[in-house]
Design an enzyme around this catalytic site. Structure first.
Site, PDB file in Angstrom:
ATOM      1  N   ASP A  84       0.553  -0.806  -0.376  1.00 56.58           N
ATOM      2  CA  ASP A  84      -0.063  -0.428  -0.341  1.00 56.58           C
ATOM      3  C   ASP A  84       1.177   1.396   0.206  1.00 56.58           C
ATOM      4  OD1 ASP A  84       0.885  -0.831   2.683  1.00 56.58           O
ATOM      5  OD2 ASP A  84      -0.880   1.475   3.243  1.00 56.58           O
ATOM      6  N   GLU A 147       0.078  -0.753   6.058  1.00 59.12           N
ATOM      7  CA  GLU A 147       1.137  -0.614   7.118  1.00 59.12           C
ATOM      8  C   GLU A 147       1.197   1.090   6.609  1.00 59.12           C
ATOM      9  OE1 GLU A 147       5.102   1.149   7.827  1.00 59.12           O
ATOM     10  OE2 GLU A 147       3.759   2.274   6.249  1.00 59.12           O
TER      11      GLU A 147
END
Length: 457
Positions: A84, A147
């Site tokens: 991400d 994250e």
């Protein structure tokens, strides 16, 4: 094996495999069908498909995370990365999700944080496999998906899968990161009086993530003509912005410079600067009280306004980033604060400082997330081994470092951050024109290959 001689042969493959991943805009989005959005799910499937094509064992853990594995044995060595990315923001010279190579630099959102390093770690595994190396421990490249936000993906993964005996994440800098500051994300909520007379702050909006310095801020005011004052403020502070008159209100926009929340001093906080301008124009007292309090407590990125400007020898100074401000007159003002505190400091001291900040202006404070500090002794044998491998490849004499960033090393029982940036690498994570140097990634492939071989024997 002479890894430094083998790694350059993977440069074209590195670019070929990384480009499609960088084109996926894997920013979190709410979804009924995917845990963290369709694009993040697409990035996870892409990496797992690469692993399958290259003959690795791959597993998708219900869309929350996945891993690519080779080797055998009872124990697992973990390499943790994430797919991400933060929103691209403004100020790019190229399209954020259309990777471009200029000279030795590759530009794209996620090139540095963390897709570029993840693919470097993957190709280190592939280099070893291509050379016929069979690890005596299972080596897993664990692919996280959340994250930059809540870490829910990696939490779900370790509820389902075993914990590595040791691991590292290629999501920071070399040589070895043995300490990471504690991280507290919090929101302060204030009730905003409904002011209908002049000099009212009707709305204010800035920031997308707590771990990013906001690069733009917007305020709507019911006030007399302030165009000349605003332009003078912009000129004085060498800032950019604009002002528009809309019936009996003014819409002000101010632009700053984004940066990673762990290094707020590297950015220009647009929200903070626009609030400082509002302080100069004498808002209605009920609104000015809240604005002035925010400025007083959150102007210093070292936390002195909160009376928590702590520091220690292991990890340095505390940092404080005001990442989000959302104000609606007659309703609420919500201020998001990201604090990273030194590893030897009691986190309760930070919590109490934030509570005092909110109480002083009759607000409430809520902890959104708290990641405890990470601290592994420099003398740990795996840390010393990783350090020796790095120093030999980089022709350096470095010692283990600490950082303010929060990496997946904290998700491990024993682990560290290890690269992929070098001391002379541009640090552009979370910024416009994020990029990596290809020569750095090729060198990282060599270092990671030797590190994997050492840890898995």
């Amino acid at each position: 094996m002479e890894y430094s001689k083998l790694a350059p042969a993977y440069k074209e493959e590195y670019i070929e495999k990384l480009f499609p991943l960088l084109r996926i805009p894997s920013v979190f989005e709410a979804s009924d069908h995917f845990p963290y959005g369709k694009s993040i799910d697409e990035a996870l499937h892409y990496m797992l498909s690469l692993g399958k094509e290259d003959g690795f064992l791959c597993s998708n853990i219900e869309g929350h995370a996945g891993h690519i594995e080779f080797g055998a044995g009872e124990e697992v060595i973990g390499l943790l990365g994430h797919l991400d990315v933060v929103p691209p923001g403004d100020g790019w010279s190229t399209e954020p999700f259309q990777p471009v190579i200029e000279g030795d630099c590759l530009y794209a959102r996620g090139a540095q944080d963390d897709k570029g390093p993840v693919v470097a770690a993957y190709l280190a595994m592939k280099l070893l496999k291509d050379q016929g190396f069979v690890p005596k421990k299972r080596v897993r490249l664990i692919l996280g998906t959340d994250e930059e936000r809540d870490w829910k993906g990696i939490e779900h993964y370790f509820k389902k899968e075993e914990m590595p005996v040791f691991g590292f994440t290629p999501d920071a800098v070399f040589p070895v990161i043995h300490a990471e500051k504690g991280l507290i994300d919090s929101y302060i909520n204030f009730d905003v009086p409904d002011v209908t007379s002049s000099n009212a702050l009707l709305s204010f909006s800035s920031g997308e993530r707590l771990n990013m310095v906001p690069d733009a801020a917007e305020a709507r005011l019911k006030i007399n003509d302030i165009e000349e004052l605003f332009q003078a403020f912009l000129n004085l502070h060498q800032l950019k912005g604009n002002i528009q008159k809309q019936e009996n209100t003014f819409l002000l926009t101010l632009y700053g410079k984004t940066a990673h929340g762990s290094k707020p001093e590297n950015g220009v906080n647009a929200a903070l600067h626009l609030l400082k301008f509002l302080k100069e124009i004498q808002l209605h007292p009920d609104h000015a009280e809240i604005v002035n309090h925010i400025i007083e407590c959150l102007s210093d990125p070292a936390g002195s306004g909160l009376n928590c400007n702590f520091q220690d020898e292991v990890s340095g100074n505390l940092t404080c980033n005001m990442g989000i401000v959302d104000w609606k007159s007659g309703e609420k003002c919500r201020v998001g604060v990201n604090v990273r505190y030194p590893v030897t400091i009691d986190s309760e001291l930070i919590v109490q400082s934030l509570k005092r900040f909110s109480k002083k202006a009759h607000g409430t404070m809520e902890i959104y997330d708290h990641l405890k500090a990470l601290h592994i002794k420099k003398e740990h044998p795996h840390i010393q081994a990783l350090l020796e491998i790095y120093n030999r490849h980089a022709e350096d004499t470095a010692i283990p470092h600490s950082i303010g960033g929060a990496t997946y090393a904290r998700a491990l029982e024993t682990g560290v951050a290890y690269g992929a940036l070098f001391k002379d690498s541009p640090d552009t994570a979370h910024q416009a024109n994020e990029h990596i140097q290809l020569k750095d990634m090729i060198k990282a492939i060599a270092i990671y290959a030797e590190a994997i071989q050492h840890l898995s024997r």
